[in-house]
Design a protein around this motif. Structure first.
Motif, short mmCIF file in Angstrom:
data_model
loop_
_atom_site.label_atom_id
_atom_site.label_comp_id
_atom_site.label_asym_id
_atom_site.label_seq_id
_atom_site.Cartn_x
_atom_site.Cartn_y
_atom_site.Cartn_z
N ALA A 1 -25.17 55.65 33.12
CA ALA A 1 -26.73 55.20 33.52
C ALA A 1 -26.10 54.24 35.01
O ALA A 1 -24.85 53.89 35.14
N ASN A 2 -27.11 54.07 35.63
CA ASN A 2 -27.25 53.09 36.73
C ASN A 2 -27.41 51.67 35.88
O ASN A 2 -28.59 51.50 35.11
N LEU A 3 -26.53 50.40 36.38
CA LEU A 3 -26.76 49.08 35.75
C LEU A 3 -26.95 48.08 36.58
O LEU A 3 -26.58 48.06 37.62
N THR A 4 -27.69 47.10 36.31
CA THR A 4 -27.71 45.90 37.02
C THR A 4 -26.21 45.16 36.63
O THR A 4 -25.86 45.42 35.57
N THR A 5 -26.15 43.99 37.33
CA THR A 5 -24.88 43.17 37.24
C THR A 5 -25.11 42.74 35.82
O THR A 5 -24.10 42.69 34.81
N GLU A 6 -26.36 42.23 35.21
CA GLU A 6 -26.56 41.78 34.07
C GLU A 6 -26.25 42.73 32.80
O GLU A 6 -25.65 42.46 31.91
N GLN A 7 -26.65 43.97 32.98
CA GLN A 7 -26.43 45.03 32.30
C GLN A 7 -25.11 45.24 32.22
O GLN A 7 -24.44 45.82 31.05
N ALA A 8 -24.31 45.35 33.06
CA ALA A 8 -23.09 45.57 33.28
C ALA A 8 -22.21 44.65 32.40
O ALA A 8 -21.27 44.93 31.75
N GLN A 9 -22.71 43.30 32.47
CA GLN A 9 -22.01 42.25 31.95
C GLN A 9 -22.30 42.44 30.35
O GLN A 9 -21.32 42.25 29.39
N GLN A 10 -23.47 42.78 29.78
CA GLN A 10 -24.03 43.04 28.53
C GLN A 10 -22.91 44.29 27.76
O GLN A 10 -22.42 44.34 26.89
N LEU A 11 -22.59 45.32 28.75
CA LEU A 11 -21.88 46.44 28.28
C LEU A 11 -20.41 45.99 28.08
O LEU A 11 -19.75 46.67 27.00
N THR A 12 -19.92 45.37 28.85
CA THR A 12 -18.54 44.94 28.69
C THR A 12 -18.08 43.53 28.21
O THR A 12 -17.05 43.31 28.21
N GLN A 13 -18.93 42.84 27.46
CA GLN A 13 -18.88 41.38 27.18
C GLN A 13 -17.83 41.42 26.24
O GLN A 13 -16.97 40.48 25.95
N GLU A 14 -17.73 42.52 25.27
CA GLU A 14 -16.86 42.45 23.86
C GLU A 14 -15.48 43.28 24.25
O GLU A 14 -14.57 43.42 23.59
N LEU A 15 -15.32 43.75 25.60
CA LEU A 15 -14.26 44.54 26.00
C LEU A 15 -13.04 43.69 26.70
O LEU A 15 -13.38 42.63 27.28
N ARG A 16 -12.07 44.39 27.16
CA ARG A 16 -11.15 43.83 27.76
C ARG A 16 -10.93 44.66 29.08
O ARG A 16 -10.89 45.89 29.24
N ARG A 17 -10.88 43.72 30.09
CA ARG A 17 -10.94 44.59 31.54
C ARG A 17 -9.36 44.85 31.67
O ARG A 17 -8.43 44.14 31.67
#
Length: 375
Positions: A299-315
């Motif tokens: 998908a194309n994401l806004t910055t807020e959506q990208a943060q929602q997608l990755t908030q429980e993950l490790r970079r």
């Protein structure tokens, strides 16, 4: 709420279960019925109907996602002929003048409508049989998740792969790569008989040992050459991989313990990757795993959506390779690999991958308009 960018809307005819005799009647007088293990085909003057069995069969005949029905062979001869002719003569279909295509899935009490379907393309070709053995049919109306879960009942997921390999990245990327591969591809049995040339640096030897028996680790988008092809050329450099359309060849000096990686033949002068071979291979494995599935969301994401997608993950604490983009980020956890690449404006594009379909299920509930969603 999850929606689709395809513009599809729920099937207006509803999902009330109908009896199989009534389904056959829709095809018209004199309909022929062909039964196979995972699908029943009905061909008549008014409609071509396929009734698939419920279940999750990624490589077989089944509802694959909200808009895809896949049929795999062997198919009855008349069914194959009908689908092949339809594929050859694809164009606007008028229900008043041509046979309608309708889909159903067998559920308790009868058959649940999938609505009108359209041939989206052919898949695998069998040269021995000289025929296509896979067809992809698009559901003209995306299934709601409630209907999808009846057609493809959810399976209980295995525990997600560990992300402890991330702790090894700063000091031992070779070990981190080995642990990532063995954990992420734990469902694929390894082979123990791989032979890697002694001239190959330790990082690449370890990579091929972990990848043995797991061919997809070597890449489906770009590709690393298998061990038997690893031999230095006339100039002493070892070419160990290539871009999927031949745009560049990957090479390094095998005399160096952890050599620099070059992209050859893309430009007049080779391009130097920002990472030595040891970390290049980890990023290569992450990129291929995130891009090629087996279960994908994009998908194309806004910055807020990208943060929602990755908030429980490790970079992953690394810049990406020079190709496809040094600005690409990877995030891992909960059975997912998320690839985020900057797009135009303050947006991101993501490929998100899972080894088990159920690990994508939580993403249904994010406010993201998915282009592809196989959960």
């Amino acid at each position: 709420m999850l929606t689709s960018e395809s513009g599809s809307r729920p099937w207006p005819g509803g999902f009330d279960v109908v009896s199989e005799p009534d389904v056959v009647t829709l095809s018209g007088a004199g309909a022929r019925v062909y039964r196979t293990p995972y699908a029943t085909y009905v061909l008549g003057p008014d409609a071509f109907i396929v009734v698939v069995e419920p279940g999750d069969r990624p490589d077989g005949t089944a509802v694959q996602d909200r808009q895809l029905l896949k049929l795999t062979g062997p198919l009855p001869d008349e069914v194959n002929t009908f689908l092949l002719q339809d594929l050859i003569h694809q164009g606007p279909r008028s229900p008043a003048t041509e046979t309608a295509l309708l889909g159903f899935v067998r559920v308790e009490g009868g058959c649940m409508p999938l609505g009108p379907i359209a041939l989206g393309g052919g898949g695998v070709y069998d040269p021995c049989e000289e025929r296509l053995v896979e067809y992809r049919l698009r559901l003209r109306h995306a299934l709601p998740f409630e209907a999808l879960d009846r057609a493809r009942p959810p399976l209980h997921p295995p525990p997600p792969p560990s992300t402890t390999w991330l702790d090894l990245v700063p000091d031992d990327p070779v070990a981190a790569t080995r642990e990532f591969i063995t954990g992420w591809y734990a469902d694929v049995p390894p082979r123990r008989d791989v032979v890697v040339p002694r001239s190959v640096p330790a990082a690449l030897a370890s990579f091929h040992t972990a990848a043995a028996g797991r061919d997809e680790v070597l890449g489906r988008q770009d590709h690393l050459f298998p061990p038997h092809m690893l031999h230095p050329g006339e100039d002493g450099w070892l070419e160990f991989g290539a871009e999927n359309q031949g745009g560049f060849v990957l090479a390094f000096d095998p005399a160096t313990p952890d050599p620099t990686v070059l992209y050859r033949y893309w430009t007049d002068e080779p391009i130097v990757d920002p990472h030595p071979l040891s970390t290049f291979l980890l990023l290569f494995a992450l990129y291929e795993a995130s891009f090629t599935g087996p279960y994908l969301a994009s998908a194309n994401l806004t910055t807020e959506q990208a943060q929602q997608l990755t908030q429980e993950l490790r970079r992953v604490p690394l810049r990406n390779r020079w190709w496809p983009s040094t600005d690409t980020e990877f995030h891992v956890g909960n059975g997912l690999i998320v690839q985020l690449t900057p797009a135009e404006g303050a947006t991101w594009y993501t490929f998100t991958s899972a080894r088990h379909r159920a690990h994508l299920e939580p993403l249904r509930h994010l406010d993201i308009r998915w282009k592809i969603f196989q959960g």
